[in-house]
Design a protein around this motif. Structure first.
Motif, PDB file in Angstrom:
ATOM      1  N   VAL A 103       0.844  -1.203   0.000  1.00 38.50           N
ATOM      2  CA  VAL A 103       0.000   0.000   0.000  1.00 38.50           C
ATOM      3  C   VAL A 103       0.879   1.253   0.000  1.00 38.50           C
ATOM      4  O   VAL A 103       0.632   2.208  -0.750  1.00 38.50           O
ATOM      5  N   ASN A 106       2.429   1.875  -3.413  1.00 39.31           N
ATOM      6  CA  ASN A 106       1.460   2.423  -4.363  1.00 39.31           C
ATOM      7  C   ASN A 106       1.175   3.896  -4.079  1.00 39.31           C
ATOM      8  O   ASN A 106       0.974   4.690  -5.010  1.00 39.31           O
ATOM      9  N   GLN A 107       1.158   4.272  -2.811  1.00 40.52           N
ATOM     10  CA  GLN A 107       0.990   5.684  -2.467  1.00 40.52           C
ATOM     11  C   GLN A 107       2.180   6.502  -2.969  1.00 40.52           C
ATOM     12  O   GLN A 107       1.997   7.613  -3.487  1.00 40.52           O
ATOM     13  N   LEU A 133      -6.405   4.570  -1.387  1.00 43.07           N
ATOM     14  CA  LEU A 133      -5.214   4.041  -0.722  1.00 43.07           C
ATOM     15  C   LEU A 133      -5.010   4.670   0.650  1.00 43.07           C
ATOM     16  O   LEU A 133      -4.517   4.006   1.572  1.00 43.07           O
ATOM     17  N   ALA A 190      -7.654  -4.187  -1.854  1.00 45.65           N
ATOM     18  CA  ALA A 190      -8.156  -2.860  -2.219  1.00 45.65           C
ATOM     19  C   ALA A 190      -9.601  -2.652  -1.803  1.00 45.65           C
ATOM     20  O   ALA A 190     -10.020  -1.520  -1.540  1.00 45.65           O
TER      21      ALA A 190
END
Length: 205
Positions: A103, A106-107, A133, A190
């Motif tokens: 996570v 991805n941020q 997110l 997600a």
């Protein structure tokens, strides 16, 4: 610069406008002869064509990154294990570190995309993922804390210890087990970020 490997339909329309070709030109029907017929325009507008090609390349990088993010959202699953206590089996999440790291990565990816001068067309989609997110990060970290406390306390209360706190724990226990059963039903990581009520629930556990 006009091969168009990274061109999307809007790039082709812009190119046709630069070259004086009809913007409605069918890309599949485009011929080399048509480009030769406007070769003077190609030379005259070389700088604009190079800028367009650079924009297309920049946008494809962002598009591919968002596509990878969507693929992660569609396929990444929680790794679950069964916890048995007092004859009851409760699904629990394991490998928390990997989930939290994914996570966070991805941020960071979304944050880096914002620095691109070609980001604007993707701003709305990126903002949706940013919110998703952000919620996911908050919920996962909160659920991790609750799960650790629950695993520690459940056997204590099942042995009848701390009777004065029994009612309070059973309330927490019911809500936590319901959350974990929902995670088991839909283990996509997600998806947890799409449950606004979860934040309020975790705050009171």
């Amino acid at each position: 610069f006009i091969r168009g490997e990274t061109f999307m339909p809007d790039h082709w329309k812009i190119l046709f406008g630069i070259l004086g070709l009809p913007r409605s030109t069918d890309i599949s029907a485009l011929t080399f002869g048509m480009l030769l017929s406007v070769s003077d325009k190609i030379i005259e507008n070389a700088a604009a064509i190079k800028d367009l090609q650079q924009r297309a390349n920049g946008e494809v990088t962002i598009r591919d990154a968002l596509q990878e993010l969507k693929a992660w959202g569609a396929s990444a699953l929680f790794s679950l294990t069964d916890h048995e206590e007092g004859g009851r089996v409760t699904p629990l999440i394991k490998e928390w570190k990997e989930v939290i790291t994914a996570v966070g990565d991805n941020q960071s990816l979304l944050s880096s995309l914002k620095d691109s001068p070609f980001f604007r067309p993707f701003a709305d989609e990126a903002r949706q993922w940013e919110v998703r997110l952000g919620n996911l990060d908050k919920y996962i970290r909160g659920l991790n804390v609750v799960q650790r406390k629950w695993v520690y306390l459940e056997p204590i209360f099942n042995r009848g210890a701390l009777p004065q706190e029994e009612a309070r724990f059973r309330t927490v226990d019911t809500k936590f087990v319901d959350i974990m059963k929902e995670v088991q039903r839909n283990p996509k990581i997600a998806s947890l970020g799409d449950t606004p009520a979860l934040g309020d629930t975790l705050n009171v556990l």
